[in-house]
Design a protein around this motif. Structure first.
Motif, mmCIF file in Angstrom:
data_model
loop_
_atom_site.group_PDB
_atom_site.id
_atom_site.type_symbol
_atom_site.label_atom_id
_atom_site.label_comp_id
_atom_site.label_asym_id
_atom_site.label_seq_id
_atom_site.Cartn_x
_atom_site.Cartn_y
_atom_site.Cartn_z
ATOM 1 N N ASN A 1 0.755 -1.148 -0.133
ATOM 2 C CA ASN A 1 0.137 0.153 -0.052
ATOM 3 C C ASN A 1 0.919 1.363 0.043
ATOM 4 O OD1 ASN A 1 -3.202 -0.230 1.804
ATOM 5 N ND2 ASN A 1 -2.828 0.089 -0.176
ATOM 6 N N VAL A 2 2.305 1.067 -0.028
ATOM 7 C CA VAL A 2 3.170 2.096 0.123
ATOM 8 C C VAL A 2 4.332 2.288 -0.641
ATOM 9 C CG1 VAL A 2 2.258 2.763 2.406
ATOM 10 C CG2 VAL A 2 4.387 1.318 2.011
ATOM 11 N N ASN B 1 11.440 5.544 0.556
ATOM 12 C CA ASN B 1 12.798 5.165 0.358
ATOM 13 C C ASN B 1 13.171 4.288 1.728
ATOM 14 O OD1 ASN B 1 13.825 6.685 -1.584
ATOM 15 N ND2 ASN B 1 13.793 8.513 -0.300
ATOM 16 N N ASP B 2 12.217 4.341 2.675
ATOM 17 C CA ASP B 2 12.503 3.485 4.043
ATOM 18 C C ASP B 2 11.030 2.749 4.061
ATOM 19 O OD1 ASP B 2 12.460 2.194 6.446
ATOM 20 O OD2 ASP B 2 13.322 3.823 7.675
ATOM 21 N N MET B 3 11.253 1.344 3.825
ATOM 22 C CA MET B 3 9.995 0.527 3.708
ATOM 23 C C MET B 3 9.623 -0.035 4.745
ATOM 24 S SD MET B 3 8.286 1.251 0.747
ATOM 25 C CE MET B 3 7.237 -0.311 0.681
ATOM 26 N N SER B 4 9.958 0.076 6.279
ATOM 27 C CA SER B 4 9.662 -0.448 7.290
ATOM 28 C C SER B 4 9.001 0.496 8.174
ATOM 29 C CB SER B 4 11.067 -1.004 7.921
ATOM 30 O OG SER B 4 11.835 -0.075 8.470
ATOM 31 N N ALA B 5 9.273 1.724 8.048
ATOM 32 C CA ALA B 5 8.522 2.632 8.919
ATOM 33 C C ALA B 5 8.775 4.093 8.224
ATOM 34 C CB ALA B 5 9.167 2.845 10.395
ATOM 35 N N GLY B 6 7.868 4.900 8.284
ATOM 36 C CA GLY B 6 7.641 6.347 7.664
ATOM 37 C C GLY B 6 6.560 7.065 8.060
ATOM 38 N N VAL B 7 6.277 8.239 7.348
ATOM 39 C CA VAL B 7 5.190 8.846 7.721
ATOM 40 C C VAL B 7 4.130 9.078 6.431
ATOM 41 C CG1 VAL B 7 4.272 11.260 8.203
ATOM 42 C CG2 VAL B 7 6.503 10.374 9.456
ATOM 43 N N GLY C 1 0.649 12.214 7.266
ATOM 44 C CA GLY C 1 0.670 12.816 8.596
ATOM 45 C C GLY C 1 0.752 12.130 9.896
ATOM 46 N N LEU C 2 0.494 10.739 9.705
ATOM 47 C CA LEU C 2 0.647 9.488 10.522
ATOM 48 C C LEU C 2 1.721 8.919 10.501
ATOM 49 C CD1 LEU C 2 -2.900 8.307 10.263
ATOM 50 C CD2 LEU C 2 -2.136 9.817 11.915
ATOM 51 N N PRO C 3 2.782 8.805 11.558
ATOM 52 C CA PRO C 3 3.893 7.962 11.779
ATOM 53 C C PRO C 3 3.477 6.359 11.776
ATOM 54 C CG PRO C 3 3.884 9.626 13.533
ATOM 55 C CD PRO C 3 2.636 9.789 12.805
ATOM 56 N N SER C 4 4.062 5.623 10.775
ATOM 57 C CA SER C 4 3.657 4.337 10.359
ATOM 58 C C SER C 4 4.384 3.308 10.158
ATOM 59 C CB SER C 4 2.812 4.359 9.165
ATOM 60 O OG SER C 4 1.754 5.357 8.908
ATOM 61 N N VAL C 5 4.398 2.081 10.972
ATOM 62 C CA VAL C 5 5.389 0.911 10.635
ATOM 63 C C VAL C 5 4.721 0.291 9.335
ATOM 64 C CG1 VAL C 5 6.179 0.910 13.029
ATOM 65 C CG2 VAL C 5 4.072 -0.532 12.348
ATOM 66 N N VAL C 6 5.330 -0.394 8.458
ATOM 67 C CA VAL C 6 5.008 -1.044 7.344
ATOM 68 C C VAL C 6 5.244 -2.550 7.427
ATOM 69 C CG1 VAL C 6 5.133 -1.071 4.719
ATOM 70 C CG2 VAL C 6 5.489 1.076 6.134
ATOM 71 N N THR C 7 4.168 -3.376 7.230
ATOM 72 C CA THR C 7 4.434 -4.766 7.372
ATOM 73 C C THR C 7 4.681 -5.304 6.091
ATOM 74 O OG1 THR C 7 1.952 -5.044 7.102
ATOM 75 C CG2 THR C 7 2.671 -4.985 9.412
ATOM 76 N N SER D 1 10.879 9.507 7.194
ATOM 77 C CA SER D 1 10.991 9.680 5.876
ATOM 78 C C SER D 1 9.452 9.631 5.328
ATOM 79 C CB SER D 1 11.735 8.690 5.000
ATOM 80 O OG SER D 1 11.406 7.427 5.374
ATOM 81 N N ALA D 2 9.220 10.354 4.179
ATOM 82 C CA ALA D 2 7.834 10.257 3.677
ATOM 83 C C ALA D 2 7.299 8.794 3.004
ATOM 84 C CB ALA D 2 7.516 11.219 2.610
ATOM 85 N N LEU D 3 6.174 8.460 3.329
ATOM 86 C CA LEU D 3 5.482 7.148 2.579
ATOM 87 C C LEU D 3 4.482 7.736 1.658
ATOM 88 C CD1 LEU D 3 5.332 4.786 5.393
ATOM 89 C CD2 LEU D 3 7.099 4.734 3.596
ATOM 90 N N GLU D 4 4.599 7.157 0.533
ATOM 91 C CA GLU D 4 3.457 7.723 -0.431
ATOM 92 C C GLU D 4 2.493 6.344 -0.641
ATOM 93 O OE1 GLU D 4 2.937 8.295 -5.415
ATOM 94 O OE2 GLU D 4 4.966 8.055 -4.414
ATOM 95 N N ILE D 5 1.145 6.463 -0.493
ATOM 96 C CA ILE D 5 0.321 5.562 -0.333
ATOM 97 C C ILE D 5 -0.079 5.168 -1.883
ATOM 98 C CG2 ILE D 5 -2.492 5.268 -0.025
ATOM 99 C CD1 ILE D 5 -0.822 5.349 2.481
#
Length: 660
Positions: free
Chosen positions: A348-349, A352-358, A361-367, A444-448
């Motif tokens: 879904n994202v 550059n950092d695919m384990s955690a990011g924003v 506006g929501l700080p997120s972890v990525v499974t 780092s920014a995560l793009e949906i």
């Protein structure tokens, strides 16, 4: 001429010979299996160990299942493996996707015979593969492994797996964290009963086995608040086994957070047009315990739970949507609903950092989607490979998050999951991680990458949310609206539970929810009546209103005539006691003409919300009897007066003594 004849004979012979060859080939092929991958044949490749080192062989098992109606002839399994390492998560994803349709990628390793397989049966073939043929070299990392199942020289099915090629040079460990839902099986009950909780928290209960998976492992607990609310609602009546389970939950050192109530699907709500996520309340069943003031009369309260059994999560306001179900606008709805962090799927994202990011506006972890899928299927080799790749893939930042099975309510499945986690944690390239550290590093920014839920599901959820809004509006007539809205919203949350995804019984649950809410909406109504006879120019029309609820309601009764024979002079507010009727008197005025009219009677709340369906009541109007009656009396009076005068005059003329 003879040469032409010879040529024609030769051509005819050649054509006949070709036709004969085609016929023979056709007959021969009709007795052979299909020359392409058959959907009725499934192949699974399972390595006996998750890793191998130079100089070692790798034992694997090939399982072939024939789900067709005919027997599969004996065949062979051909094993191959590419020499190059799969060094990124994207490489490993592509390997398992097998988009190139290459059934025999890489170098040849070995061939194994597969026996004949009867319809509906399967066969296992175990073979030791000589890995030296793969020429994997000295580079540590994941290697792909493939098997091509052939019958009569034609490929009927194939499968892929992987293993970790371990050398003297090892990478940094990847910090692994699993996220495990602590949820009961899906149902339509807003609160779990004492009997249900007793079964779920018993020695072999699903909730007990879920906690067993978390015990001693780097697993974040995602707890369904419906469990906690149900226990708290029971108070001192909570069974001992339930309190013991709650005690275990509170004693575990694992990180934890609270899911949406009943693990309701938050993406579906956001995509159904909701401005905010539903937030079921339990104020109607759980009364906060307040110390009584000496001068005040203490009100009855639920008995408090033991202090040691009160659950407090370590993480707050976490949004965990279903994997691959989010679109960009969903995050705004999550934030508006008070959620401050999120768990998103790698599908879904982008970033550059695919384990955690924003994200939004929501700080997120990525499974990791591939890792989560492997754990859902207890594919330990595949899961180990994803963790190994994560240790060398810079985009993972040395972390790996996985969504553990969200819809698994099998004791056997949970037991296997625990064993799989133990195997992974024993590998030299795996360490334990935490969700809080991932959120802390999210910068780092995560793009949906938009991945909306199906239009059919969104349509159903939209209807359910609209119905819940109607119940909420209806509740304004009640003395205590929360006694209506709270149970309705809790039950809605259970129907929206993630646990229903892929369950064929969901449509039944939806139907049950709609019928339940319809019953509430029809619980207050105008009582239908036979024809009412109205005699006179003005009257109060009596109308009965029924209240089927267990608490008083107040409604405004309105009436609207279908013609000019009646004029409604106003409405009336009436309060109806529980499970009873009350009469409202609607003032009307009749016009001069007689005839029939129909009053359309409707109810609304004091704030103008329409309640129930309008009811038509026929009225027979006799409006002019007073005019004619008064005229007749006046005429009779005038007649009597005239007769008296005439009689008096006659007596005077005749000199009657009576006249004098």
């Amino acid at each position: 001429m003879p040469s032409l004849l010879i040529r024609r004979v030769a051509m005819s012979f050649s054509a006949a010979f070709v036709a004969l060859l085609l016929l023979v080939a056709g007959l021969a092929s009709s007795n052979l299996p299909q020359a392409h991958a058959d959907e009725s044949v499934s192949v699974v490749l399972t390595p006996a160990t998750v890793s191998a080192s130079p100089g070692q062989n790798l034992t694997v098992t090939v399982n072939v299942t024939n789900s067709g109606s005919g027997t599969l002839a004996a065949g062979e399994a051909i094993f191959t493996a590419p020499s190059a390492a799969l060094s990124t998560v994207a490489d490993l994803d592509a390997w398992f996707a097998a988009e190139n349709n290459d059934a025999q990628p890489g170098r040849y390793l070995a061939t194994a015979d597969v026996p004949e397989i009867a319809a509906g049966k399967s066969a296992d073939v175990v073979i030791e593969l000589p890995l030296s043929s793969g020429r994997f070299g000295g580079i540590w990392g994941v290697r792909g492994l493939a098997v091509d199942y052939q019958v009569g020289g034609d490929s009927v099915g194939s499968a892929r797996s992987s293993f970790v090629w371990t050398t003297a040079v090892t990478p940094e460990k990847t910090a692994f964290t699993g996220i495990l839902p602590i949820v009961p099986p899906p149902s339509t009950s807003g609160l779990l009963t004492a009997e249900e909780l007793t079964e779920l928290t018993g020695p072999s209960g699903i909730l007990t086995r879920q906690l067993d998976v978390a015990r001693g492992r780097p697993v974040v607990l995602a707890v369904d608040p419906r469990i906690l609310a149900s226990i708290e609602a029971l108070g001192e009546k909570a069974p001992e086994t339930v309190l013991s389970w709650l005690g275990v939950l509170t004693s575990l050192p694992n990180e934890s957070f609270v899911l949406a109530y009943a693990d309701a699907d938050i993406s579906a709500q956001a995509q159904s047009g909701a401005s905010a996520l539903i937030s079921p309340s339990t104020t109607d069943v759980i009364v906060p315990v307040v110390e009584a003031v000496p001068s005040a009369t203490p009100s009855p309260t639920a008995a408090p739970l033991p202090t040691a059994a009160v659950f407090t999560p370590t993480l707050n306001d976490v949004a965990w949507p279903v994997a691959s179900s989010v679109i960009g606008s969903d995050l705004g709805i999550f934030s508006a609903s008070g959620l401050t962090t999120a768990i998103l799927s790698s599908t879904n994202v982008n970033g550059n950092d695919m384990s955690a990011g924003v994200a939004g506006g929501l700080p997120s972890v990525v499974t990791l989607s591939g890792l989560s899928s492997a754990l859902n299927h207890n594919d330990v080799s595949r899961a180990a490979s994803y963790l190994a790749v994560s240790s060398v893939d810079e985009s993972q930042g040395g972390r790996s998050f996985a969504a553990l099975p969200r819809e698994t309510f099998s004791i056997t499945g949970l037991t296997k999951l625990g064993l799989t986690l133990d195997t992974l944690l024993a590998q030299e390239w795996v360490s334990t991680g935490t969700m809080s550290s991932g959120l802390a590093s999210a910068s780092s920014a995560l793009e949906i990458v938009d991945s909306p839920e199906s239009s059919q599901r969104i349509s159903v959820v939209s209807n359910l949310l609209a119905r819940n809004a109607a119940v909420s509006a209806f509740s304004t007539i009640a003395e205590d609206p929360s006694l209506i809205t709270n149970p309705a919203t809790r039950e809605l949350a259970t129907v929206l539970s993630v646990g229903w995804l892929g369950n064929s019984d969901w449509s039944t649950a939806v139907g049950e929810s709609l019928r339940s809410s319809e019953k509430v909406l029809k619980s207050v109504s105008v009582v239908t009546s036979s024809t009412i006879n109205m005699v006179g120019g003005q009257a109060n029309i009596p109308l009965s209103v029924y209240n089927g609820l267990l608490q008083p309601v107040t409604v405004v009764v309105n009436a609207d005539p279908n013609n000019a024979r009646l004029i409604v002079k106003g409405s009336e507010k009436v309060t109806i006691q529980p499970e009873s009727q009350a009469k409202a008197q609607i003032p009307v005025q009749a016009q001069v003409s007689n005839g029939s009219s129909v009053l359309t009677v409707s109810l609304q709340s004091v704030d103008g919300v329409a309640i129930g369906e309008p009811v038509s009541i026929p009225i027979n109007v006799r409006a002019d009897w007073e005019t004619w009656g008064l005229g007749a009396v006046a005429l009779a009076f005038v007649g009597l007066l005239t007769a008296g005068v005439i009689r008096t005059l006659r007596r005077r003329k005749t000199g009657s003594p009576e006249a004098s």
